[in-house]
Design a protein around this motif. Structure first.
Motif, short mmCIF file in Angstrom:
data_model
loop_
_atom_site.label_atom_id
_atom_site.label_comp_id
_atom_site.label_asym_id
_atom_site.label_seq_id
_atom_site.Cartn_x
_atom_site.Cartn_y
_atom_site.Cartn_z
N LEU A 197 0.81 -1.21 0.00
CA LEU A 197 0.00 0.00 0.00
C LEU A 197 0.85 1.27 0.00
CD1 LEU A 197 -2.67 -0.90 2.72
CD2 LEU A 197 -2.77 -1.33 0.25
N SER A 244 -8.95 2.99 2.09
CA SER A 244 -9.66 1.73 2.11
C SER A 244 -11.09 1.99 2.55
CB SER A 244 -8.99 0.74 3.07
OG SER A 244 -9.69 -0.48 3.12
N TRP A 284 -14.37 4.62 6.46
CA TRP A 284 -13.25 4.43 5.55
C TRP A 284 -11.97 4.83 6.26
CZ3 TRP A 284 -10.20 8.50 3.34
CH2 TRP A 284 -10.65 9.81 3.62
N VAL A 338 -4.70 1.18 8.16
CA VAL A 338 -5.13 -0.12 7.65
C VAL A 338 -4.46 -1.23 8.46
CG1 VAL A 338 -5.09 -1.68 5.66
CG2 VAL A 338 -5.57 0.76 5.33
N GLU A 380 -8.35 0.95 -2.17
CA GLU A 380 -8.99 -0.36 -2.15
C GLU A 380 -10.45 -0.15 -1.75
OE1 GLU A 380 -7.65 -4.54 -0.28
OE2 GLU A 380 -8.27 -3.08 1.22
N THR A 381 -11.36 -0.46 -2.66
CA THR A 381 -12.79 -0.33 -2.37
C THR A 381 -13.40 -1.72 -2.36
OG1 THR A 381 -12.84 1.80 -3.52
CG2 THR A 381 -14.95 0.78 -3.02
N THR A 382 -13.95 -2.11 -1.23
CA THR A 382 -14.52 -3.44 -1.05
C THR A 382 -16.04 -3.33 -0.99
OG1 THR A 382 -12.56 -4.17 0.16
CG2 THR A 382 -14.56 -5.50 0.41
#
Length: 301
Positions: free
Chosen positions: A203, A209, A217, A224, A275-277
């Motif tokens: 990262l 994230s 977020w 993270v 990073e999009t979950t």
């Protein structure tokens, strides 16, 4: 009429307008229905008439008061340890879209940049008419005269609207056009082993994230790291299958063999910057991902 030849371009246009691949498909289908009913070659080229119809459909769909957004648009970064909060409904989020649905292989460089999640989210800040003008002029390369004709406006008005739209559009962060396969292999390995140190090492120091449908977020690899180390390894044992979303590498995440989330990565300078979950297994069929990990193994996907 050869409507299908225009589907990808129209879907990409409607996706940028609406921020949802599902809604974009609906808008294109409605434009096709209207085209069958109304198209007259005397009106001019079919392509222009389809974009005129699609624009009207999108403007009708955008009459609601709320715009789609990313978590970063809705509030400050969370402090590690903070609660996730209540989920927001799907209509509040900029949703991911498969590359194959919206990208023209003949012009991938421009197209990829203009369907990034950050860029599509930034478009949602613009009033719908400004959004349409900016997409037509700056993304699709329409002339001021063509855009004015499509919108039943004037060249002077279109140029004025474009100037205001450009001024309001936030600058988008740069991303890598091509992503190193070795980086993605290392990401998959670290993710599936739940190796926090290896995962965080990939990262950027200011990486973000997020996990729609939650507004929670994080910003920064240390945040993270703290969250991953403090958690009870809820995603340990996950498996990933590759796909593509919004011009970026993406993965279907399976937990205990079942669909769990769609993970979209943004990469710049050889490191992961975002990073999009998406915690929505309903996205898997949309991306052609199997609803079980076992069939994927048997078919070699």
């Amino acid at each position: 009429m050869d409507l299908e030849a225009h589907r990808a371009a129209l879907t990409g246009y409607c996706y940028r307008m609406l921020g949802s691949g599902f809604e974009a498909e609906d808008a294109v289908q409605e434009a096709f229905v209207r085209a069958w009913r109304t198209y007259d070659p005397g009106r001019g080229p079919l392509r222009a008439w389809l974009f005129h119809l699609a624009t009207n459909v999108c403007l009708d769909m955008l009459r609601g008061p709320q715009r789609r957004a990313r978590a970063m648009d809705l509030g400050p970064a969370a402090v590690p340890g903070a609660e996730l909060g209540e989920p927001l409904p799907p209509g509040r989020w900029v949703q991911p879209v498969p590359d194959a649905l919206v990208l023209d292989p003949a012009d991938l460089a421009v197209a990829r940049e203009s369907v990034r999640l950050a860029f599509v989210a930034a478009l949602q800040h613009l009033p719908p008419r400004q959004r349409a003008v900016l997409i037509l002029r700056d993304v699709l390369g329409w002339s001021a005269a063509e855009t004015a004709a499509l919108l039943a406006s004037t060249v002077t008005s279109v140029n004025s609207v474009l100037q205001r739209a450009r001024a309001r559009l936030p600058a988008a962060a740069p991303v890598d056009e091509e992503v190193d396969g070795e980086l993605l292999a290392r990401y998959v390995s670290a993710f599936e082993r739940y190796d926090v140190a290896a995962l965080v090492s990939l990262l950027h120091e200011d990486a973000t994230s997020s996990m729609p449908p939650f507004t929670w977020w994080l910003r920064g690899r240390e945040a993270v790291r703290a969250v991953l180390l403090a958690s009870d390894a809820p995603c340990a044992g996950s498996r990933l299958l590759p796909t593509r979303a919004n011009g970026c590498p993406a993965f279907g995440q399976y937990l205990r063999g079942e669909p769990f989330a769609l993970v979209v990565l943004e990469v710049a300078g050889g490191v992961i910057t975002g990073e999009t979950t998406y915690l929505d297994p309903g996205l898997f069929p949309f991306f052609g991902l199997p609803m079980s990990f076992e069939p994927a193994l048997r078919t070699g996907r």
